[in-house]
Design a protein around this motif. Sequence first.
Motif, PDB file in Angstrom:
ATOM      1  N   THR A 176      -1.255   1.845  -2.773  1.00  0.00           N
ATOM      2  CA  THR A 176       0.004   2.009  -3.632  1.00  0.00           C
ATOM      3  C   THR A 176       1.177   2.220  -2.578  1.00  0.00           C
ATOM      4  OG1 THR A 176      -0.596   4.473  -3.281  1.00  0.00           O
ATOM      5  CG2 THR A 176      -1.353   3.173  -5.397  1.00  0.00           C
ATOM      6  N   ASN A 177       2.382   2.096  -3.121  1.00  0.00           N
ATOM      7  CA  ASN A 177       3.589   2.092  -2.550  1.00  0.00           C
ATOM      8  C   ASN A 177       3.972   3.606  -2.313  1.00  0.00           C
ATOM      9  OD1 ASN A 177       5.757   1.374  -1.313  1.00  0.00           O
ATOM     10  ND2 ASN A 177       6.661   0.458  -2.894  1.00  0.00           N
ATOM     11  N   VAL A 178       3.213   4.311  -1.370  1.00  0.00           N
ATOM     12  CA  VAL A 178       3.785   5.263  -0.958  1.00  0.00           C
ATOM     13  C   VAL A 178       3.555   5.788   0.676  1.00  0.00           C
ATOM     14  CG1 VAL A 178       2.909   6.499  -3.120  1.00  0.00           C
ATOM     15  CG2 VAL A 178       1.306   6.521  -0.937  1.00  0.00           C
ATOM     16  N   GLY A 179       4.288   6.748   0.827  1.00  0.00           N
ATOM     17  CA  GLY A 179       4.487   6.915   2.430  1.00  0.00           C
ATOM     18  C   GLY A 179       4.642   5.679   3.132  1.00  0.00           C
ATOM     19  N   GLY A 180       3.959   5.350   4.371  1.00  0.00           N
ATOM     20  CA  GLY A 180       4.358   4.284   5.201  1.00  0.00           C
ATOM     21  C   GLY A 180       3.513   3.146   4.924  1.00  0.00           C
ATOM     22  N   ASN A 181       3.041   3.095   3.622  1.00  0.00           N
ATOM     23  CA  ASN A 181       2.052   1.794   3.394  1.00  0.00           C
ATOM     24  C   ASN A 181       3.033   0.651   3.209  1.00  0.00           C
ATOM     25  OD1 ASN A 181      -0.142   3.294   3.081  1.00  0.00           O
ATOM     26  ND2 ASN A 181      -0.210   3.291   0.890  1.00  0.00           N
ATOM     27  N   GLY A 182       4.237   0.672   2.955  1.00  0.00           N
ATOM     28  CA  GLY A 182       5.207  -0.437   2.867  1.00  0.00           C
ATOM     29  C   GLY A 182       5.554  -0.965   4.442  1.00  0.00           C
TER      30      GLY A 182
END
Length: 80
Positions: free
Chosen positions: A1-7
Motif C-alpha cells: 500500500t502507498n504508506v510511509g516510505g513504500n513509495g
Amino acid sequence: TNVGGNGQAVRDGLTGYLVPSEDPKAFAQAVCRVLDDEGVRRAFSQEARRRFAEQFTIGRMVERYDEVYQHCLARRGMVG
C-alpha cells in the motif's frame, strides 16, 4: 500500500503496484494482476533488482551519508 516510505522502494507500475491503504478492492486487484501475469512479475522483479543495486546497497548508503557530511562541512567552511 502507498504508506510511509513504500513509495521510495516501489515505483508504481515499474517495480510493483502502489494502492491506497484504505482500498482493499484495489489491493486485491493489484495482487491478482501480479499473480496472473508472469511478464509483469518478471518485469517488476528485474527493475526492482536493478533499482536496488543502483540505490539501496550499503555502498550507496555510505556514499549518500558522505555527501551529506561534506555538504554540512562545506557550509561551515570546514572543507576547502
